[in-house]
Design an enzyme around this catalytic site. Sequence first.
Site, PDB file in Angstrom:
ATOM      1  N   LEU A  13       9.067  -0.279  -3.375  1.00  0.00           N
ATOM      2  CA  LEU A  13      10.349  -0.007  -2.734  1.00  0.00           C
ATOM      3  C   LEU A  13      10.203   0.937  -1.532  1.00  0.00           C
ATOM      4  O   LEU A  13       9.691   2.044  -1.662  1.00  0.00           O
ATOM      5  CB  LEU A  13      11.309   0.613  -3.760  1.00  0.00           C
ATOM      6  CG  LEU A  13      12.711   0.933  -3.223  1.00  0.00           C
ATOM      7  CD1 LEU A  13      13.454  -0.332  -2.846  1.00  0.00           C
ATOM      8  CD2 LEU A  13      13.494   1.735  -4.250  1.00  0.00           C
ATOM      9  N   ASP A  14      10.689   0.480  -0.367  1.00  0.00           N
ATOM     10  CA  ASP A  14      10.726   1.294   0.856  1.00  0.00           C
ATOM     11  C   ASP A  14       9.342   1.770   1.309  1.00  0.00           C
ATOM     12  O   ASP A  14       9.218   2.761   2.025  1.00  0.00           O
ATOM     13  CB  ASP A  14      11.668   2.501   0.685  1.00  0.00           C
ATOM     14  CG  ASP A  14      13.110   2.063   0.462  1.00  0.00           C
ATOM     15  OD1 ASP A  14      13.470   0.953   0.884  1.00  0.00           O
ATOM     16  OD2 ASP A  14      13.871   2.839  -0.142  1.00  0.00           O
ATOM     17  N   GLN A  15       8.307   1.045   0.878  1.00  0.00           N
ATOM     18  CA  GLN A  15       6.932   1.433   1.226  1.00  0.00           C
ATOM     19  C   GLN A  15       6.248   0.430   2.145  1.00  0.00           C
ATOM     20  O   GLN A  15       5.089   0.620   2.504  1.00  0.00           O
ATOM     21  CB  GLN A  15       6.092   1.581  -0.053  1.00  0.00           C
ATOM     22  CG  GLN A  15       6.577   2.684  -0.975  1.00  0.00           C
ATOM     23  CD  GLN A  15       6.424   4.052  -0.360  1.00  0.00           C
ATOM     24  OE1 GLN A  15       5.384   4.377   0.193  1.00  0.00           O
ATOM     25  NE2 GLN A  15       7.479   4.844  -0.411  1.00  0.00           N
TER      26      GLN A  15
END
Lengths: 288, 288, 288, 288
Positions: free
Chosen positions: C231-233
């Site tokens: 996530l969000d990486q």
Amino acid sequence: MNKEPGTAILLIHCPDRRGLVLAVTGFIQKHNGNIIRLDEVVDAESRTFFMRVEWELDGFTLAPGEIGKAFDSDVAGPLGMNRELHFSAETARMAIFVSRLPHCLHDLLGRAQSGEWKVEIPLIVSNHPDLEPVAAGFGIPFHHFPIRPDNKTAQEQKELELLRQNRVGLVVLARYMQILSSAFTAAYPNRIINIHHSFLPAFPGAKPYHSAYQRGVKIIGASSHYVSAELDQGPIIEQDVEKLNYKDQVPDLIRKGRDLEKLVLSRAVWFHLQHRILVYRNRTLVFA
Amino acid sequence: MNKEPGTAILLIHCPDRRGLVLAVTGFIQKHNGNIIRLDEVVDAESRTFFMRVEWELDGFTLAPGEIGKAFDSDVAGPLGMNRELHFSAETARMAIFVSRLPHCLHDLLGRAQSGEWKVEIPLIVSNHPDLEPVAAGFGIPFHHFPIRPDNKTAQEQKELELLRQNRVGLVVLARYMQILSSAFTAAYPNRIINIHHSFLPAFPGAKPYHSAYQRGVKIIGASSHYVSAELDQGPIIEQDVEKLNYKDQVPDLIRKGRDLEKLVLSRAVWFHLQHRILVYRNRTLVFA
Amino acid sequence: MNKEPGTAILLIHCPDRRGLVLAVTGFIQKHNGNIIRLDEVVDAESRTFFMRVEWELDGFTLAPGEIGKAFDSDVAGPLGMNRELHFSAETARMAIFVSRLPHCLHDLLGRAQSGEWKVEIPLIVSNHPDLEPVAAGFGIPFHHFPIRPDNKTAQEQKELELLRQNRVGLVVLARYMQILSSAFTAAYPNRIINIHHSFLPAFPGAKPYHSAYQRGVKIIGASSHYVSAELDQGPIIEQDVEKLNYKDQVPDLIRKGRDLEKLVLSRAVWFHLQHRILVYRNRTLVFA
Amino acid sequence: MNKEPGTAILLIHCPDRRGLVLAVTGFIQKHNGNIIRLDEVVDAESRTFFMRVEWELDGFTLAPGEIGKAFDSDVAGPLGMNRELHFSAETARMAIFVSRLPHCLHDLLGRAQSGEWKVEIPLIVSNHPDLEPVAAGFGIPFHHFPIRPDNKTAQEQKELELLRQNRVGLVVLARYMQILSSAFTAAYPNRIINIHHSFLPAFPGAKPYHSAYQRGVKIIGASSHYVSAELDQGPIIEQDVEKLNYKDQVPDLIRKGRDLEKLVLSRAVWFHLQHRILVYRNRTLVFA
């Protein structure tokens, strides 16, 4: 103090209620002050009142030394206000702490020497000897305090003593690469300004430009903040950023970041010197 | 008007003198208002006083319709203030004028439809038929008024009549490629907002992106302003810019500019709808 | 494909060695191509070679379908290059995933409808029914797939099947408030673009505007990135920021952030459509 | 020259045709150079070819002094290219001209002294004596040339003679408040960099901050450019801007502008020192 009376500045916060602005402006009018700037806002969620007001002292019927006491008994006390009172005619006394990187130091000294800021810099402190020639070029005393784990407490005590002797009111960490102990920071609450070379809260701690490059961010930043006991966690005063392009590698981030650091640190110092910063619960309101 | 009383907003300017803030806040306190936001500043050179104050009407002892008259007789009249009074509960009625370029129109309609803005758009006016389908997609009446030198006066009169019938209070020129006559602009002083696709005062008039490319500027801009009788000379409300790189050619300037135009126009409309703009001598103060 | 031949674009990375640019440009020259844009850079630390080259196909002696194979056997294979080959004449097919917030959807649809982008949008997918009217206004099919823990895998399979049927090459998450499974993201590697409403890596996850306000940052940001399993990486494509002032509270952050999200997402989509993004080790090089 | 061979840099422009990149990269490969950075673009309208290429000299089979001649006879001559050739190992010699304002001077000297730039500053020239102490603090010779209408030609001749004696290759006007004659500017074509305190082409000439305030712009700018015979009309190198708020008055514009001037001037000097600026028809391409 100057011959010119200048202005007085009040920074106020308290729980919101009706009549707060009226009470403050009534006090100023009662003593014949002329307001030149007033900023007030209520935080909608917490219903907290924040205000900065600046008025001309020319013709004011209270002497500067009497204002605080009169305001407290007439207004701040009865209404439960927290307040700070400042005078534009006062000249701040500022110490600069540095390590090896000269760019922020150069920038601060240039602003002081040219009269851009109303400030006196009685001393520069460093844990390395490298920047003594810069200090000498500007004619400022340079004090070298090497810091090792075993002497840190003692050295900091000497530094604090030196600051007291020089009546220093503001400490600026201009890329000072040593973490101050909580004993030190407690001695200057909201009066030590640091520059961190990242867009906080991203990349706290060491080597932020390398981390930023690794993560592939498209923008780098710098953040100035008051120093508190927790590293890079104090109230942020000012931030700014710069875009990167696909060619930029770590040395480019460092180069672009240097200019950001100078700007962001000097703006924070200026806001502080202008008494435009109100600290509330680890946040600042900057009346820019 | 909504059920919720909302807030009242005063925008004030006049020559500076002692006691002005006190008089305004005294009036609000007298009728039991709670100030949530106050911005005041004195222009140092001309000694002009500028102020915006917003207070909650919940519990206020004057009805909205009574406030203006009471304020004028108690405060503004005696102290020589110019003032505007607005209410957050009112819904603005806005007309949009367009030609062939759809990007600003899309942006404005999207904001209105989504409820981002408290606004009603009773009609869209255009000198070209091209964008009728966009209007239709959002369910807004579209009026086509072709403009030629010989019919311009008559067409503008019809447009003004249409605006009156629809009780329009604000006209937004969303890349409308026709110069309005001074008769038209006089009917909506400081209530027609235009977007010009340059960083004014650079590159007024036609083809600013081509001119910007020719001159070799490194940054392009957009400017929103109230429309006055002189082309691109009205009071500027908002500006923003975007950097160029060496690869950017005219089509790139147009592409980057489109996004600027949308942003800068919509911010100006938002400031207007929030009653944050004070016009004084062809300048605006925007209480952002 | 269009009638116009347009351009071909190669994106290349490999370990650096002498002669790489020469080999690529020699191939283009051999087949009579004219280079209109070439960007090359070597990462100084890892000695990695990155290049984007675009040439006109008018007069090129290889048909588009033959170029890849010829380039691989003549150049990329012998020199160990990783390459992507694209053609400007191809029209991308893009699906948009949304939840309840319409601003990014409006923005994307406006750009597609106006011809600002060369793209077809065969469908919109949502886990909520709210934005169906927006899709209808633009005449795009809207598919509602409610997601619950118990049906997520099955629903995602149906979504993937729908994407395949519609020959979708790019998925844009326009404030889609559901985390995609790693099975889903694996089906579209570096072809799902998300907008996150913070300046990553600061404030990943939920409620970034609230967190930003709490921390007292002076600037907010938005970040678009390719979606990866974490996530969000995923690799960041584009970021931008907006300054705050002392009056800005959470609703102001949300308002300012909305405009950032629109801009930052649409720029990322545009870079993708222009084949300007090279992904390497969870970073992107964007040849802007 | 350093011991390290460093890199060679070619800046090239000419009418576009097939094979230009190939010819240049072929030349570099033939003599065993390794390209670390190549930027090429064709202006779509004028069909002009622009290129900057930088390669490592380590292992290059031509000595630096032979490269230009070989390139001209093998490539530039036959293909009609205009080219400049530079070497990263060379240390530039830069003169600074100042009047009374010290901020840009401080900034430039700080960068030179700290080693941020690879540059030698053999002298500072001024038409006023005020900044001699700043020069002294940095240990740089300071030459005072008062300029009056009757002595201007003679003084400029002396200045030019001094520049020649000191083998100065770049002149930086750091808020130098004298217009150079066309005889002077002709002696250093595209080698005199000026900082103008406005966003050109807006507000050329005197008192731009006052003009900007009068016009009510919401953003101020600064522009650095090569000096040509016409005042403030030379090719722009770099620009940047800063937003204003409603409280900002002329002294605030001056304060904010000072920081812009420092940044924009120093970036232009850096681009020049890095040989990243290509001048073509009164425009620059900056390969940033």
